[in-house]
Design a protein around this motif. Structure first.
Motif, PDB file in Angstrom:
ATOM      1  N   UNK A 451       0.653  -1.487  -0.031  1.00  0.00           N
ATOM      2  CA  UNK A 451      -0.027  -0.438  -0.081  1.00  0.00           C
ATOM      3  C   UNK A 451       0.927   0.987   0.318  1.00  0.00           C
ATOM      4  N   UNK A 452       0.704   2.360  -0.687  1.00  0.00           N
ATOM      5  CA  UNK A 452       1.468   3.092  -1.404  1.00  0.00           C
ATOM      6  C   UNK A 452       0.824   4.591  -0.757  1.00  0.00           C
ATOM      7  N   UNK A 453       1.458   5.811  -0.201  1.00  0.00           N
ATOM      8  CA  UNK A 453       0.740   7.091  -0.024  1.00  0.00           C
ATOM      9  C   UNK A 453       0.519   7.103  -1.158  1.00  0.00           C
ATOM     10  N   UNK A 454      -0.298   8.158  -1.504  1.00  0.00           N
ATOM     11  CA  UNK A 454      -1.000   9.548  -2.581  1.00  0.00           C
ATOM     12  C   UNK A 454      -1.879   8.867  -3.755  1.00  0.00           C
ATOM     13  N   UNK A 455      -1.951   7.051  -3.145  1.00  0.00           N
ATOM     14  CA  UNK A 455      -2.780   5.987  -3.484  1.00  0.00           C
ATOM     15  C   UNK A 455      -4.884   6.135  -3.058  1.00  0.00           C
ATOM     16  N   UNK A 456      -5.190   5.023  -3.655  1.00  0.00           N
ATOM     17  CA  UNK A 456      -7.124   5.018  -2.951  1.00  0.00           C
ATOM     18  C   UNK A 456      -6.504   3.981  -1.507  1.00  0.00           C
ATOM     19  N   UNK A 457      -5.398   2.936  -2.129  1.00  0.00           N
ATOM     20  CA  UNK A 457      -5.522   2.159  -1.448  1.00  0.00           C
ATOM     21  C   UNK A 457      -4.022   1.860   0.114  1.00  0.00           C
TER      22      UNK A 457
END
Ligand code: SF4
Length: 608
Positions: A451-457
């Protein structure tokens, strides 16, 4: 001095410099010296397009001399420490300790200990607060600045977003500051006024009792929110007319032209697909001119049309038309690094393959349509099988398919779907291939979802280490299929990446601990030490699962809350909710879903 040690290290060409195209200036002719540092080995750094662009840009400024600097491999590090050889710029071999600026490009989280090691080898204190006015300014940029907090204590300032314009503004500021002989803190204060510049020492982070971030508060005139920098006129942005040509083999050794920035697709796991928005394309004529100039000035025999999704580039046919004959006459091949199965064009591939055939790669990412909808991949099984059938009919006998495991809402049925898809691709080959004599190679590669920052996840929990390993053995048991090769990434590596990607400033101490224990080159299997990391987190009384495997509350304050990567939190949360309901969203070319990125164009439209 150095030359007597080179015969004793692996790949001495990493440290020689003097390559064709490298820039050497007279020390007396410049006001500022910049060490452009890539925190990994020469072969990796020299393949990176961003470094090629900024190295050339810095050196296009008459008052700046920019030199390259890469992380020395452990054998060279040992010799440097034994013989007090400080980290040096490749062009002059001068110690970068004496430069005005040490600039890091940070491409992945697993190179963080290399940053500390390079600072230390340069004779610089690793913590920003311990570096006085006599030290060069240490700056950093690149995709990892989506969440710079885990390394905030080591870097004086970050460039958030695209570097072409703000790098020049920073150099102007540093030149002025040097003429006025200002202090480092005054330089940082002035720099903090530039759009896209983040000075972490001007922000205070408070935590809740449960360890989550309570607030990130600016001091003085520092901005509440740092908005990423983008290039609005992408067709006319600075682009080099030559590259440094390595004198030893590197990973990507070719001309690269960047056809577009951003991606229209909106895959919900993809950080680059969100943080490089809004979509901006270059004109085919611009790209053809840049490609030809670079090929003539470097002698390279391959031109790569790079971007996140080149097969979505609107003028792809025009660009290939402009290049194909010119290339064929000079035996230069044209490569399309990223192709989607749903707009795969055999006609285009055959034109490109006339010079040199390259492999075929598709990334369905998930084994079932249900899960592909959750991640918004917008590719159907039929798209993939059609693309493979076209390729097999055209004589291809190998294809690589990339998947991820550990995706949100994933079940074992979805994993089984990967094996089923591999089987169906094999059937498709049997039905459509014209050259059965040579057999087929189907390679299935699986990475673990991070899971990465700046994504919906960004709210999602990563699968635990145990669960990732269970899923990998489950898949191994399902992948016993003739002509199919199955491989997967080390789950421990993905777990550490998951911790660093959404970590906070508390992790800085863990990174320093790990570095002091000798941790380096985590991205290289032979050097990755997961037990060391567990020890360091335990010593720091921090839980890796708190960062990687915890579902975030809807309204939780993220460690990177003060960094605006261009897509609104509201849009990301809406896409998160749609994912959990298994609802797809249209790509930007079909319909704009108002992600917020267009605002950064100051009234301009996305090139969707
Ligand atoms: S503003 Fe619209 S078209 Fe532009 S990147 Fe966002 S969703 Fe796509």
């Amino acid at each position: 001095m150095l030359s007597k040690f080179l015969p004793r290290v692996r790949k001495p060409a990493r440290y020689c410099g003097g390559e064709y195209g490298s820039v050497v200036k007279a020390r007396s002719s410049v006001e500022l010296r910049v060490a452009f540092c890539f925190p990994d080995v020469y072969e990796v750094g020299m393949s990176h397009l961003g470094m090629k662009i900024l190295y050339s840009l810095y050196n296009s400024l008459p008052y700046v001399w920019c030199e390259r600097c890469f992380a020395p491999w452990p054998d060279m590090e040992e010799l440097m420490r034994e013989n007090n050889i400080p980290l040096f710029g490749l062009e002059s071999r001068d110690s970068i300790r004496d430069f005005d600026c040490v600039a890091f490009t940070i491409q992945y989280e697993l190179c963080y200990t290399n940053i500390l090691n390079m600072l230390d080898l340069a004779g610089l204190p690793v913590k920003s607060k311990d570096r006085d006015n006599s030290c060069p300014l240490v700056i950093a940029g690149g995709p990892c600045t989506c969440n710079p907090e885990p390394i905030a204590d080591f870097i004086d300032l970050f460039v958030i977003g695209e570097g072409e314009e703000v790098s020049v503004e920073l150099m102007e500021l540093m030149k002025q500051g040097k003429q006025e002989d200002i202090t480092k803190s005054e330089l940082l204060r002035r720099a903090s006024e530039l759009e896209g510049v983040y000075v972490p020492s001007m922000y205070t982070v408070l935590y809740n009792d449960d360890g989550t971030v309570k607030s990130v508060t600016p001091s003085g005139d520092a901005k509440n929110i740092i908005t990423k920098r983008i290039i609005t006129d992408f067709d006319n942005v600075y682009y080099p007319d030559s590259f440094v040509v390595p004198s030893t083999e590197v990973i990507h050794d070719r001309v690269m032209v960047e056809v577009q920035r951003g991606c229209i697709r909106g895959c919900r796991f993809c950080q680059a697909g969100h943080t490089y928005r809004p979509i901006r394309e270059k004109k085919a004529a611009t790209l053809a001119r840049q490609a030809k100039t670079l090929a003539e000035n470097t002698g390279y025999e391959e031109i790569s049309l790079t971007s996140l999704s080149t097969s979505d580039y609107k003028q792809l046919k025009e660009l290939v038309d402009e290049l194909i004959d010119w290339c064929r006459e000079r035996h230069i091949s044209i490569a399309l690094p990223s192709q989607r199965a749903d707009n795969f064009s055999m006609e285009l591939m055959q034109r490109l393959q006339a010079v040199r055939r390259t492999g075929l790669t598709f990334a369905p990412e998930a084994g079932t349509q249900r899960l592909r909808d959750v991640i918004n991949k917008n590719i159907t099984e039929q798209d993939l099988l059609n693309a493979c059938a076209i390729a097999f009919r055209a004589g291809y006998n190998s294809v690589k398919l990339y998947f991820m495991i550990g995706l949100p809402t994933e079940t074992d049925e979805d994993l089984e779907g990967i094996a089923t898809l591999a089987q169906k691709v094999l059937y498709t080959w049997r039905e459509s291939s014209v050259k059965k004599t040579r057999g087929v190679t189907i390679t299935i590669g699986t990475a673990s979802f991070v899971p990465k920052p700046g994504t919906p996840f960004q709210w999602c929990a990563q699968d635990s280490l145990e669960e990732l390993k269970r899923k990998q053995s489950f898949l191994v048991s399902k992948m016993k299929i003739k002509n199919v090769t199955f491989n997967y990434h080390d789950a421990e590596v993905s777990h550490l990446e998951g911790v660093m990607a959404r970590g906070d400033r508390k992790i800085s101490d863990v990174i320093e601990l790990a570095w002091r224990k000798g941790v380096r080159f985590d991205a290289w299997d032979e050097h990755f030490r997961p037990s060391f990391w567990r020890e360091c987190f335990a010593e720091a009384n921090l839980d890796m699962n708190f960062y990687a495997c915890r579902e975030r509350e809807k309204d939780e304050v993220f460690p990177w809350e003060h960094i605006y990567n261009g897509v609104t939190r509201e849009h990301l949360r809406k896409e998160y909710d749609r994912a959990m309901e298994g609802i797809v969203s249209p790509d930007c070319r079909t319909e704009c879903s108002m992600c917020g990125a267009m605002e950064l164009l100051g009234g301009g439209m996305c090139d969707a």
